[in-house]
Design a protein around this motif. Structure first.
Motif, PDB file in Angstrom:
ATOM      1  N   PRO A 114      25.060  50.122 -58.470  1.00 41.77           N
ATOM      2  CA  PRO A 114      24.234  50.134 -57.254  1.00 41.77           C
ATOM      3  C   PRO A 114      24.895  50.893 -56.101  1.00 41.77           C
ATOM      4  N   ALA A 115      26.218  50.793 -55.996  1.00 44.07           N
ATOM      5  CA  ALA A 115      26.914  51.519 -54.929  1.00 44.07           C
ATOM      6  C   ALA A 115      26.796  53.029 -55.137  1.00 44.07           C
ATOM      7  N   LEU A 116      26.951  53.479 -56.388  1.00 45.51           N
ATOM      8  CA  LEU A 116      26.808  54.899 -56.693  1.00 45.51           C
ATOM      9  C   LEU A 116      25.381  55.370 -56.418  1.00 45.51           C
ATOM     10  N   ILE A 117      24.407  54.552 -56.769  1.00 40.35           N
ATOM     11  CA  ILE A 117      23.011  54.901 -56.514  1.00 40.35           C
ATOM     12  C   ILE A 117      22.763  55.034 -55.012  1.00 40.35           C
ATOM     13  N   GLY A 118      23.314  54.090 -54.235  1.00 37.45           N
ATOM     14  CA  GLY A 118      23.126  54.141 -52.791  1.00 37.45           C
ATOM     15  C   GLY A 118      23.677  55.407 -52.172  1.00 37.45           C
ATOM     16  N   TYR A 119      24.910  55.759 -52.543  1.00 36.13           N
ATOM     17  CA  TYR A 119      25.512  56.985 -52.011  1.00 36.13           C
ATOM     18  C   TYR A 119      24.743  58.229 -52.466  1.00 36.13           C
ATOM     19  N   SER A 120      24.281  58.212 -53.726  1.00 38.78           N
ATOM     20  CA  SER A 120      23.540  59.361 -54.247  1.00 38.78           C
ATOM     21  C   SER A 120      22.233  59.564 -53.484  1.00 38.78           C
ATOM     22  N   ALA A 158      12.849  53.781 -47.127  1.00 41.35           N
ATOM     23  CA  ALA A 158      13.778  54.405 -48.067  1.00 41.35           C
ATOM     24  C   ALA A 158      14.617  53.357 -48.791  1.00 41.35           C
ATOM     25  N   LEU A 159      15.072  52.345 -48.071  1.00 41.33           N
ATOM     26  CA  LEU A 159      15.888  51.293 -48.677  1.00 41.33           C
ATOM     27  C   LEU A 159      15.097  50.504 -49.700  1.00 41.33           C
ATOM     28  N   ILE A 160      13.875  50.145 -49.353  1.00 39.67           N
ATOM     29  CA  ILE A 160      13.019  49.407 -50.286  1.00 39.67           C
ATOM     30  C   ILE A 160      12.743  50.252 -51.527  1.00 39.67           C
ATOM     31  N   SER A 161      12.459  51.536 -51.337  1.00 33.02           N
ATOM     32  CA  SER A 161      12.143  52.416 -52.462  1.00 33.02           C
ATOM     33  C   SER A 161      13.306  52.517 -53.440  1.00 33.02           C
ATOM     34  N   VAL A 162      14.512  52.622 -52.917  1.00 30.89           N
ATOM     35  CA  VAL A 162      15.684  52.745 -53.787  1.00 30.89           C
ATOM     36  C   VAL A 162      15.919  51.450 -54.557  1.00 30.89           C
ATOM     37  N   VAL A 163      15.783  50.301 -53.900  1.00 33.39           N
ATOM     38  CA  VAL A 163      15.988  49.024 -54.595  1.00 33.39           C
ATOM     39  C   VAL A 163      14.914  48.821 -55.662  1.00 33.39           C
ATOM     40  N   LYS A 226      19.924  38.725 -51.851  1.00 38.83           N
ATOM     41  CA  LYS A 226      21.376  38.953 -51.823  1.00 38.83           C
ATOM     42  C   LYS A 226      21.734  40.441 -51.932  1.00 38.83           C
ATOM     43  N   ALA A 227      20.767  41.313 -51.686  1.00 42.80           N
ATOM     44  CA  ALA A 227      21.028  42.758 -51.748  1.00 42.80           C
ATOM     45  C   ALA A 227      22.107  43.142 -50.743  1.00 42.80           C
ATOM     46  N   PHE A 228      23.064  43.918 -51.202  1.00 47.72           N
ATOM     47  CA  PHE A 228      24.172  44.317 -50.324  1.00 47.72           C
ATOM     48  C   PHE A 228      24.574  45.773 -50.548  1.00 47.72           C
ATOM     49  N   ASP A 229      24.837  46.146 -51.793  1.00 46.61           N
ATOM     50  CA  ASP A 229      25.337  47.491 -52.093  1.00 46.61           C
ATOM     51  C   ASP A 229      24.448  48.606 -51.543  1.00 46.61           C
ATOM     52  N   PRO A 230      23.117  48.588 -51.788  1.00 41.09           N
ATOM     53  CA  PRO A 230      22.294  49.679 -51.243  1.00 41.09           C
ATOM     54  C   PRO A 230      22.299  49.719 -49.718  1.00 41.09           C
ATOM     55  N   VAL A 231      22.372  48.540 -49.090  1.00 41.90           N
ATOM     56  CA  VAL A 231      22.350  48.493 -47.625  1.00 41.90           C
ATOM     57  C   VAL A 231      23.621  49.116 -47.056  1.00 41.90           C
ATOM     58  N   MET A 234      23.734  53.013 -47.938  1.00 41.35           N
ATOM     59  CA  MET A 234      22.679  53.901 -47.444  1.00 41.35           C
ATOM     60  C   MET A 234      22.514  53.853 -45.930  1.00 41.35           C
ATOM     61  N   THR A 235      22.338  52.651 -45.378  1.00 40.81           N
ATOM     62  CA  THR A 235      21.977  52.544 -43.959  1.00 40.81           C
ATOM     63  C   THR A 235      23.023  51.829 -43.121  1.00 40.81           C
ATOM     64  N   ARG A 236      23.859  50.992 -43.764  1.00 42.54           N
ATOM     65  CA  ARG A 236      24.844  50.167 -43.040  1.00 42.54           C
ATOM     66  C   ARG A 236      24.185  49.341 -41.941  1.00 42.54           C
ATOM     67  N   GLY A 237      22.987  48.877 -42.239  1.00 39.56           N
ATOM     68  CA  GLY A 237      22.253  48.043 -41.298  1.00 39.56           C
ATOM     69  C   GLY A 237      21.469  48.803 -40.257  1.00 39.56           C
ATOM     70  N   GLY A 238      21.615  50.100 -40.195  1.00 35.61           N
ATOM     71  CA  GLY A 238      20.976  50.901 -39.153  1.00 35.61           C
ATOM     72  C   GLY A 238      19.690  51.548 -39.619  1.00 35.61           C
TER      73      GLY A 238
END
Length: 292
Positions: A114-120, A158-163, A226-231, A234-238
């Motif tokens: 998930p972390a790799l997907i988020g950065y990608s 974008a965050l919802i779409s990736v998850v 409990k989603a964390f890695d994509p957040v 990708m966005t870091r809460g922003g």
């Protein structure tokens, strides 16, 4: 094997491992949540303050913002994932040889980190050199200038779409296994009675899939809450705090602001929210309630 004590001797190592890795951390974190503990001022646990950390959460505007973001994110993710995975399952559940290869390929996104997907995806959504941004701009010209991670609404989309993209293969495979296990005689009888494909879907397929749909709903709700890695990737809460879901807010409180007591209390509040949703789903699964 007939001795009652012997089975407990065999299970003792497993119980000890579970106690060391699960029960003790749970009890320890709950005990921390009842104390004041700011690592910036003290390396040791502070004074006992009871439920003050929990009361503090309900008067914290940042907490309620994270709850709002979490509910929007979780509800959208669960609904979209279930609907799209059901559509994919209906398309790929046919007994065709070439579909078996597509079903095998389907698991690839879920197998990735998930972390790799988020950065990608963060790279691909970059408006300057992102591949996905260029594709969207080519196919839908009005969206060519959208900074996907730069505004509140588009960042959440974008965050919802990736998850959804991450969990869609797993949920699709669950539905595919359920569809392929259904007796064909039921559908043949419905066809002979003149039932349309739409009526067959809503009156036969979906009711027979109800247990799997409920289990998938439980899993997706837990995964979303409990989603964390994509957040964090990708966005870091922003931007701002528009995508600061509760799990990320707990991380930020504990490991950026070092308020361990408050972050522990927030963790238990998130656990309680998750348990409430799971209980609701399980009651419907066990009782076999109607959809309404």
């Amino acid at each position: 094997m007939n001795q009652k004590l012997f089975k407990y001797v065999l299970l003792a190592p497993a119980f000890m491992l579970i106690a060391a890795t699960t029960f003790y951390p749970l009890m320890r974190s709950f005990w921390i949540s009842l104390h004041e503990w700011d690592l910036k001022t003290s390396v040791g646990m502070g004074a006992f303050i009871g439920l003050d950390n929990y009361i503090r959460a309900f008067s914290d505007s940042q907490f309620w913002n994270s709850v709002r973001a979490t509910l929007i994110f979780a509800a959208s993710t669960v609904v979209l994932t279930l609907i799209l995975s059901l559509i994919v399952a209906l398309l790929l559940s046919k007994d065709k040889k070439y579909l078996s290869y597509l079903r095998a390929v389907l698991i690839i996104p879920f197998a990735m980190s998930p972390a790799l997907i988020g950065y990608s995806w963060r790279f691909m959504l970059n408006p300057d050199y992102g591949l996905f941004d260029k594709i969207i701009g080519f196919l839908i010209p009005p969206l060519s200038d959208v900074v996907w991670l730069g505004t509140n609404s588009t960042a959440m989309i974008a965050l919802i779409s990736v998850v959804v993209w991450i969990w869609l293969p797993f949920m699709s495979l669950m539905f595919i296994s359920g569809l392929m296990g259904m007796p064909s005689e039921v559908f043949e009888a419905a066809k002979m009675d003149g039932a349309t494909p739409l009526k067959t879907l809503f009156h036969i397929t979906l009711p027979m899939l109800k247990p799997i749909i409920l289990i998938a709903s439980i899993l997706m709700t837990m995964f979303s809450l409990k989603a964390f890695d994509p957040v964090v990737t990708m966005t870091r809460g922003g931007p701002g705090d528009s995508t600061e879901v509760l799990n990320f807010f707990i991380y930020k409180t504990g490991f950026r602001y070092f308020d361990m007591g408050y972050s522990s209390a927030l963790g238990y509040i998130l656990a309680l929210i998750t348990i409430v949703f799971v209980i609701i789903y399980m009651r419907k699964l066990v009782k076999g309630d109607d959809w309404n």
